[in-house]
Design a protein around this motif. Structure first.
Motif, PDB file in Angstrom:
ATOM      1  N   VAL A 134       0.864  -1.180   0.000  1.00 43.85           N
ATOM      2  CA  VAL A 134       0.000   0.000   0.000  1.00 43.85           C
ATOM      3  C   VAL A 134       0.901   1.232   0.000  1.00 43.85           C
ATOM      4  O   VAL A 134       1.929   1.257   0.673  1.00 43.85           O
ATOM      5  N   THR A 135       0.508   2.250  -0.763  1.00 44.42           N
ATOM      6  CA  THR A 135       1.238   3.529  -0.762  1.00 44.42           C
ATOM      7  C   THR A 135       0.198   4.651  -0.657  1.00 44.42           C
ATOM      8  O   THR A 135      -1.006   4.379  -0.731  1.00 44.42           O
ATOM      9  N   PRO A 136       0.628   5.906  -0.577  1.00 46.60           N
ATOM     10  CA  PRO A 136      -0.374   6.988  -0.520  1.00 46.60           C
ATOM     11  C   PRO A 136      -1.249   7.030  -1.771  1.00 46.60           C
ATOM     12  O   PRO A 136      -2.328   7.607  -1.757  1.00 46.60           O
ATOM     13  N   ASP A 137      -0.794   6.410  -2.883  1.00 47.35           N
ATOM     14  CA  ASP A 137      -1.582   6.418  -4.128  1.00 47.35           C
ATOM     15  C   ASP A 137      -2.160   5.059  -4.472  1.00 47.35           C
ATOM     16  O   ASP A 137      -2.404   4.764  -5.639  1.00 47.35           O
ATOM     17  N   GLY A 138      -2.338   4.213  -3.486  1.00 48.44           N
ATOM     18  CA  GLY A 138      -2.845   2.868  -3.773  1.00 48.44           C
ATOM     19  C   GLY A 138      -1.700   1.869  -3.849  1.00 48.44           C
ATOM     20  O   GLY A 138      -0.577   2.180  -3.444  1.00 48.44           O
ATOM     21  N   ASP A 139      -1.977   0.669  -4.377  1.00 43.33           N
ATOM     22  CA  ASP A 139      -0.940  -0.368  -4.407  1.00 43.33           C
ATOM     23  C   ASP A 139       0.226   0.048  -5.310  1.00 43.33           C
ATOM     24  O   ASP A 139       0.013   0.611  -6.385  1.00 43.33           O
ATOM     25  N   MET A 140       1.422  -0.260  -4.879  1.00 45.05           N
ATOM     26  CA  MET A 140       2.603   0.028  -5.697  1.00 45.05           C
ATOM     27  C   MET A 140       2.617  -0.938  -6.886  1.00 45.05           C
ATOM     28  O   MET A 140       2.492  -2.149  -6.710  1.00 45.05           O
ATOM     29  N   LYS A 141       2.766  -0.383  -8.065  1.00 48.24           N
ATOM     30  CA  LYS A 141       2.626  -1.229  -9.261  1.00 48.24           C
ATOM     31  C   LYS A 141       3.942  -1.873  -9.688  1.00 48.24           C
ATOM     32  O   LYS A 141       3.958  -2.988 -10.197  1.00 48.24           O
ATOM     33  N   SER A 142       5.049  -1.144  -9.520  1.00 53.44           N
ATOM     34  CA  SER A 142       6.303  -1.792  -9.897  1.00 53.44           C
ATOM     35  C   SER A 142       7.367  -1.466  -8.849  1.00 53.44           C
ATOM     36  O   SER A 142       7.311  -0.414  -8.209  1.00 53.44           O
ATOM     37  N   GLU A 143       8.298  -2.383  -8.703  1.00 52.47           N
ATOM     38  CA  GLU A 143       9.325  -2.231  -7.670  1.00 52.47           C
ATOM     39  C   GLU A 143      10.673  -2.077  -8.364  1.00 52.47           C
ATOM     40  O   GLU A 143      11.239  -3.047  -8.850  1.00 52.47           O
ATOM     41  N   ARG A 144      11.165  -0.836  -8.410  1.00 52.26           N
ATOM     42  CA  ARG A 144      12.445  -0.610  -9.102  1.00 52.26           C
ATOM     43  C   ARG A 144      13.620  -0.638  -8.134  1.00 52.26           C
ATOM     44  O   ARG A 144      14.711  -1.012  -8.479  1.00 52.26           O
ATOM     45  N   PHE A 145      13.367  -0.146  -6.913  1.00 54.45           N
ATOM     46  CA  PHE A 145      14.456  -0.082  -5.931  1.00 54.45           C
ATOM     47  C   PHE A 145      13.997  -0.697  -4.614  1.00 54.45           C
ATOM     48  O   PHE A 145      12.901  -0.415  -4.142  1.00 54.45           O
ATOM     49  N   ARG A 146      14.880  -1.493  -4.032  1.00 54.85           N
ATOM     50  CA  ARG A 146      14.628  -2.070  -2.710  1.00 54.85           C
ATOM     51  C   ARG A 146      15.639  -1.438  -1.757  1.00 54.85           C
ATOM     52  O   ARG A 146      16.851  -1.550  -1.973  1.00 54.85           O
ATOM     53  N   LEU A 147      15.132  -0.781  -0.720  1.00 57.51           N
ATOM     54  CA  LEU A 147      16.031  -0.040   0.171  1.00 57.51           C
ATOM     55  C   LEU A 147      15.876  -0.484   1.621  1.00 57.51           C
ATOM     56  O   LEU A 147      14.804  -0.940   2.032  1.00 57.51           O
ATOM     57  N   VAL A 148      16.947  -0.279   2.377  1.00 56.44           N
ATOM     58  CA  VAL A 148      16.882  -0.378   3.840  1.00 56.44           C
ATOM     59  C   VAL A 148      17.040   1.048   4.343  1.00 56.44           C
ATOM     60  O   VAL A 148      17.886   1.789   3.833  1.00 56.44           O
ATOM     61  N   VAL A 149      16.230   1.462   5.297  1.00 55.70           N
ATOM     62  CA  VAL A 149      16.336   2.825   5.833  1.00 55.70           C
ATOM     63  C   VAL A 149      16.663   2.784   7.318  1.00 55.70           C
ATOM     64  O   VAL A 149      16.085   2.003   8.085  1.00 55.70           O
ATOM     65  N   GLU A 150      17.595   3.643   7.691  1.00 59.69           N
ATOM     66  CA  GLU A 150      17.983   3.797   9.107  1.00 59.69           C
ATOM     67  C   GLU A 150      17.525   5.181   9.570  1.00 59.69           C
ATOM     68  O   GLU A 150      17.674   6.170   8.835  1.00 59.69           O
ATOM     69  N   GLY A 151      16.995   5.241  10.793  1.00 58.85           N
ATOM     70  CA  GLY A 151      16.581   6.533  11.365  1.00 58.85           C
ATOM     71  C   GLY A 151      15.069   6.716  11.298  1.00 58.85           C
ATOM     72  O   GLY A 151      14.395   6.113  10.472  1.00 58.85           O
ATOM     73  N   PRO A 152      14.550   7.575  12.188  1.00 66.86           N
ATOM     74  CA  PRO A 152      13.096   7.804  12.219  1.00 66.86           C
ATOM     75  C   PRO A 152      12.629   8.594  11.002  1.00 66.86           C
ATOM     76  O   PRO A 152      13.424   9.279  10.368  1.00 66.86           O
ATOM     77  N   PRO A 153      11.341   8.526  10.696  1.00 69.19           N
ATOM     78  CA  PRO A 153      10.832   9.330   9.585  1.00 69.19           C
ATOM     79  C   PRO A 153      10.562  10.763  10.021  1.00 69.19           C
ATOM     80  O   PRO A 153      10.608  11.078  11.209  1.00 69.19           O
ATOM     81  N   ASN A 154      10.270  11.597   9.059  1.00 70.43           N
ATOM     82  CA  ASN A 154       9.751  12.934   9.363  1.00 70.43           C
ATOM     83  C   ASN A 154       8.227  12.794   9.476  1.00 70.43           C
ATOM     84  O   ASN A 154       7.600  12.111   8.677  1.00 70.43           O
ATOM     85  N   TRP A 155       7.660  13.451  10.482  1.00 70.76           N
ATOM     86  CA  TRP A 155       6.212  13.308  10.692  1.00 70.76           C
ATOM     87  C   TRP A 155       5.408  14.483  10.145  1.00 70.76           C
ATOM     88  O   TRP A 155       4.239  14.332   9.829  1.00 70.76           O
TER      89      TRP A 155
END
Ligand code: SF4
Length: 426
Positions: free
Chosen positions: A260-281
């Motif tokens: 799920v994304t803000p625009d509905g289901d993600m249709k294609s996966e180009r990049f797979r990432l690992v993220v460190e650190g909290p998000p911005n709220w």
């Protein structure tokens, strides 16, 4: 929390649970329910619930204010009172919110805490924050000192030290506040429910190993951790939520659907990432969209583990009720040494077959940000994958520069692409 546009059933349920939690808090003065302010990392939710007390989680209140665009005003108020610009913005947001009447996310007034319970897991700011709240509310405070995992392991002595404090300091304080006797069998029962929910949550995290990943383990992940990081660990409602979430994710895997994304289901996966650190709220959706617009999915993150590293095997253990709480507190991400964090991020990059890893360094949080540049270099060296570094803040809108961030994320993904193509050619 504001939800993405397209909702799964679990998202509606998550919202209901968090709403019910805030409702219970709002009604506390009229129902006579007592409250305990405590922090997410190292929280003792099951123990608090054994006394029919409700936790108040100041970081959750702050991030909720950030998402509702109220934090800027609250931070301004705290700075007018003399809190420096360098102070963690969660703290200033909390202080400003209480000055403005302590109105919670449901629009109702939150109660004052009856007790401050500090599980000290690696962040000195926690202690200073509660000193301010103690002055403000004049309520008793209790500190559980949790030894830092400097050597990367928990020794029997460290465990005994925490258990002794639980027995000798924390439980008596909770008994005094609630007027109830501690019931260890009730705690065991709650811990059994915790472990069940933790099993389901781990299955959700591990689903990020699939291609396409059916989850976003950072932006989507913050919705998944809502119940277990607040008041629903050790409850049937929490178990039902995580079982439902797991079923939905398993269905996504069967159907080959992305997250799920803000625009509905993600249709294609180009990049797979690992993220460190909290998000911005303050600009959460905008930030998330910077990734989804590039078809980038976060397959694993460290922030979603601040309330427990269940995916590395820890489960609350009903057969050792106080010992397991001690181990839980000591195992929190914020209580880990830099070498352990490097190990964890590197293992995520490898296990989740990420194309790269990105650090979101938030200005506020020294607990996360200290050492992130050496972490970046070391993880790059170990994994050979491209690392990236962006900067924002938790709830201070002055530190969210959309154009700058978008630019940096796009350039970073171009670098990842180039390296990937070069690798494919070589
Ligand atoms: S400095 Fe970081 S860990 Fe400490 S209170 Fe602020 S946000 Fe939380």
């Amino acid at each position: 929390m504001t939800s993405p546009a397209v909702k799964d059933d679990s998202m509606a349920r998550q919202k209901e649970l968090i709403g019910a939690y805030y409702k219970r808090l709002a009604l506390a003065p009229s129902t006579g329910t007592k409250t305990v302010a405590t922090f997410v990392p190292g929280n003792l939710t099951e123990l608090i619930a054994c006394f029919d007390l409700v936790p108040i989680l100041p970081e959750i209140n702050a991030l909720q204010s950030g998402m509702r665009k109220l934090s800027g005003g609250y931070i301004g108020e705290a700075e007018r009172q003399g809190h420096s610009e360098d102070v963690c913005t969660y703290v200033k947001c909390d202080i400003g919110m209480s000055e403005a009447g302590n109105i919670g996310p449901t629009g109702e007034k939150l109660p004052n805490p009856d007790l401050l319970l500090l599980s000290y897991t690696g962040c000195f700011t926690f202690m200073k924050w509660f000193e301010l709240l103690r002055e403000r509310y004049g309520c008793p405070s209790v500190m559980l000192h949790v030894p830092y995992q400097g050597a990367g392991r928990v020794t029997p002595e460290m465990k005994r030290y925490v258990v002794d404090q639980l027995r000798g300091v924390v439980i008596p304080a909770l008994e005094k506040l609630s007027g109830r006797r501690f019931d260890i069998d009730l705690l065991r029962e709650k811990l059994r429910l915790s472990a069940k929910a933790e099993d389901d949550l781990v299955a959700v995290w591990e689903s990020g190993k699939h291609r396409p990943s059916p989850i976003d383990g950072y932006f989507g992940g913050v919705y998944y951790i809502g119940p277990i990081f607040t008041a629903f660990r050790g409850t049937s409602a929490g178990c039902e939520y995580y079982a439902m979430l797991r079923r939905e994710i398993e269905e996504r895997i069967r159907e080959g659907r992305g997250p799920v994304t803000p625009d509905g289901d993600m249709k294609s996966e180009r990049f797979r990432l690992v993220v460190e650190g909290p998000p911005n709220w303050t600009n959460f959706r905008e930030f998330w969209k910077m990734f989804t617009d590039e078809d980038a999915v976060v397959v694993a993150s460290t922030y979603t583990k601040v309330g427990g590293l269940y995916d590395r095997g820890f489960r609350h253990d009903p057969s050792d009720p106080l010992g397991t709480l001690a181990e839980y507190c000591m195992g929190c991400y914020t209580n880990l040494s830099l070498p352990e964090r490097v190990k964890l991020i590197s293992s995520y990059v490898e296990e989740y077959q990420a194309d790269g890893f990105l650090i979101n360094s938030v200005k506020s949080c020294a607990s996360f940000s200290a050492g992130q540049l050496p972490i970046l270099r070391e993880v790059e060296k170990r994994t050979g994958r491209t690392g990236g570094f962006i900067e924002s803040d938790l709830v201070d809108p002055r530190y969210f520069s959309a154009a700058n961030l978008k630019n940096r994320i796009e350039s970073y993904l171009q670098m990842v692409e180039q390296k990937r193509s070069a690798g494919a050619v070589a």
